[in-house]
Design a protein around this motif. Structure first.
Motif, short mmCIF file in Angstrom:
data_model
loop_
_atom_site.label_atom_id
_atom_site.label_comp_id
_atom_site.label_asym_id
_atom_site.label_seq_id
_atom_site.Cartn_x
_atom_site.Cartn_y
_atom_site.Cartn_z
N GLY A 54 -12.18 -1.48 -32.98
CA GLY A 54 -13.54 -0.98 -33.15
C GLY A 54 -14.60 -2.02 -32.87
N LEU A 61 -7.77 6.19 -27.37
CA LEU A 61 -8.22 7.01 -26.25
C LEU A 61 -7.01 7.68 -25.62
CD1 LEU A 61 -10.18 7.92 -23.98
CD2 LEU A 61 -9.88 5.65 -22.96
N PHE A 99 -15.08 9.52 -23.75
CA PHE A 99 -14.59 8.65 -24.81
C PHE A 99 -15.74 8.12 -25.66
CE2 PHE A 99 -12.94 4.21 -25.90
CZ PHE A 99 -12.33 4.64 -27.07
N MET A 100 -16.82 7.72 -25.02
CA MET A 100 -17.96 7.21 -25.77
C MET A 100 -18.60 8.30 -26.63
SD MET A 100 -17.95 4.01 -25.31
CE MET A 100 -19.49 3.64 -26.17
N PRO A 105 -18.94 -1.80 -24.78
CA PRO A 105 -18.72 -0.35 -24.64
C PRO A 105 -17.94 -0.02 -23.37
CG PRO A 105 -21.04 -0.86 -25.12
CD PRO A 105 -20.36 -2.16 -24.77
N VAL A 163 -9.32 10.01 -29.87
CA VAL A 163 -10.27 10.75 -29.04
C VAL A 163 -9.53 11.27 -27.81
CG1 VAL A 163 -12.42 10.69 -27.72
CG2 VAL A 163 -12.20 9.33 -29.83
N LEU A 179 -14.98 -2.43 -29.16
CA LEU A 179 -15.71 -1.35 -28.51
C LEU A 179 -17.20 -1.41 -28.81
CD1 LEU A 179 -15.48 1.21 -26.77
CD2 LEU A 179 -15.09 2.50 -28.86
N ARG A 180 -17.55 -1.81 -30.02
CA ARG A 180 -18.97 -1.91 -30.36
C ARG A 180 -19.66 -3.04 -29.60
NH1 ARG A 180 -16.78 0.42 -35.10
NH2 ARG A 180 -15.84 -1.52 -35.84
N TYR A 215 -16.56 8.27 -29.68
CA TYR A 215 -16.93 7.08 -30.47
C TYR A 215 -18.25 7.30 -31.21
CZ TYR A 215 -19.51 2.75 -31.16
OH TYR A 215 -20.31 1.77 -31.67
N GLU A 216 -19.22 7.88 -30.52
CA GLU A 216 -20.54 8.09 -31.14
C GLU A 216 -20.46 9.05 -32.33
OE1 GLU A 216 -22.67 9.46 -27.75
OE2 GLU A 216 -22.66 7.47 -26.79
N PRO A 254 -18.77 6.23 -35.39
CA PRO A 254 -19.00 4.90 -34.81
C PRO A 254 -18.50 3.71 -35.63
CG PRO A 254 -21.01 5.74 -35.80
CD PRO A 254 -19.98 6.82 -35.93
N TYR A 269 -9.84 2.76 -32.27
CA TYR A 269 -9.99 4.01 -31.53
C TYR A 269 -8.78 4.16 -30.61
CZ TYR A 269 -14.74 4.10 -33.24
OH TYR A 269 -15.85 4.13 -34.06
#
Length: 295
Positions: free
Chosen positions: A155, A79, A64-65, A162, A6, A158-159, A68-69, A72, A77
């Motif tokens: 991942g 960044l 960044f989010m 966040p 991302v 991050l889930r 991710y969205e 997902p 990820y």
């Protein structure tokens, strides 16, 4: 392994196009997403990468989010700023670190023309200032924070944790690393190296606002009340006057000085939730031209 890169985009499109093409050639990366925080339309020559235009500038963490969205369920990820370069071997070495299930975040050793960049390090105990690490790692080292310019995030991590959105620009990577470590994950730096020129799109006076405000927000979130008071005093009695003197000597308008004062005021006011932004972001444009310094 599904690895999603991302790129949080702002400014000239050429560096983002160049980076996206480079990432597309790295076999370990499954897809590339650029999040256009400046609202620019997709460049005609953007090839196979995705180009997302949020409904507003969501800042670095929010950008960044948004990436991710869009995807997902990735395993990892990556960044990125658009002023970085990394090779397939560096990506491979960083991904290999995730063999340890305790690792949540990995960063490469960042370098630029001056040597080791501010890619990782620790914070000063009083004023919550990132302490730069100038000696390259020779092995996998645990650190307080990883610079979000190049940050690999598991991942699942991050889930569960966040990336914070509220900071808009600056300290979201530091805050995130602290939250990830508090949740039981490791934050580590790899000796594998990547290029990060740094600072190419940051508006000077406006960024001074965010450094002041977000430093206070970080201290209020992760430090003691006495450290918050010391941080506020340091910004008010040292940082702001120093900026005023510099601007007076160079016969400049006191833009940076004023931005720091606005940052101190907002930093001591009520904070938004971690997943929210303050109204009117980017807030420096309320008092000055946000893009006057080259963004």
């Amino acid at each position: 392994m599904n690895v999603v890169a991302v790129i949080v985009h702002w400014g000239a499109v050429e560096p983002t196009i160049k980076l996206a093409r480079q990432l597309d050639e790295i076999s370990l990366i499954s897809c590339v997403i650029a999040v256009a925080n400046d609202g620019k339309p997709r460049p005609p020559s953007f090839d196979r990468a995705s180009w997302i235009i949020p409904d507003a500038n969501r800042g670095f963490g929010g950008g960044f989010m948004a990436g991710y969205e869009a995807v997902p369920e990735a395993d990892i990820y990556l960044l990125l700023n658009n002023d970085v370069r990394l090779t397939e071997s560096t990506v491979r070495e960083c991904l290999d670190v995730f063999a340890d299930p305790r690792v949540g975040i990995v960063g490469p050793t960042q370098v630029n023309a001056d040597g080791i960049h501010t890619g990782c390090g620790r914070l000063t105990p009083v004023a919550s200032v990132p302490k730069k690490r100038r000696i390259p790692s020779t092995e996998i080292d645990d650190v307080d924070w990883i610079n979000g310019a190049i940050m690999f995030v598991r991942g699942d991590c991050l889930r569960r944790v966040p990336m914070p959105v509220k900071y808009f620009l600056g300290y979201e990577d530091t805050d995130y690393c602290y939250r990830v470590r508090a949740a039981g994950w490791r934050v580590v730096v790899s000796p594998a190296q990547a290029w990060h020129s740094g600072g190419g799109t940051l508006p000077g006076a406006g960024f001074a606002y965010y450094l002041a405000r977000n430093r206070l927000w970080f201290a209020r979130s992760h430090r003691s009340a006495s450290t918050v008071a010391l941080t506020a005093a340091w910004l008010t009695l040292a940082v702001a006057p120093h900026a005023a003197v510099q601007e007076t000597v160079s016969k400049q308008s006191h833009r940076r000085f004023r931005m720091i004062l606005h940052g101190i005021r907002d930093g001591l006011a009520a904070q938004p939730r971690s997943d929210e932004l303050m109204p009117n972001e980017p807030r420096p444009r309320l008092w000055d031209s946000w893009t006057s310094a080259g963004t």
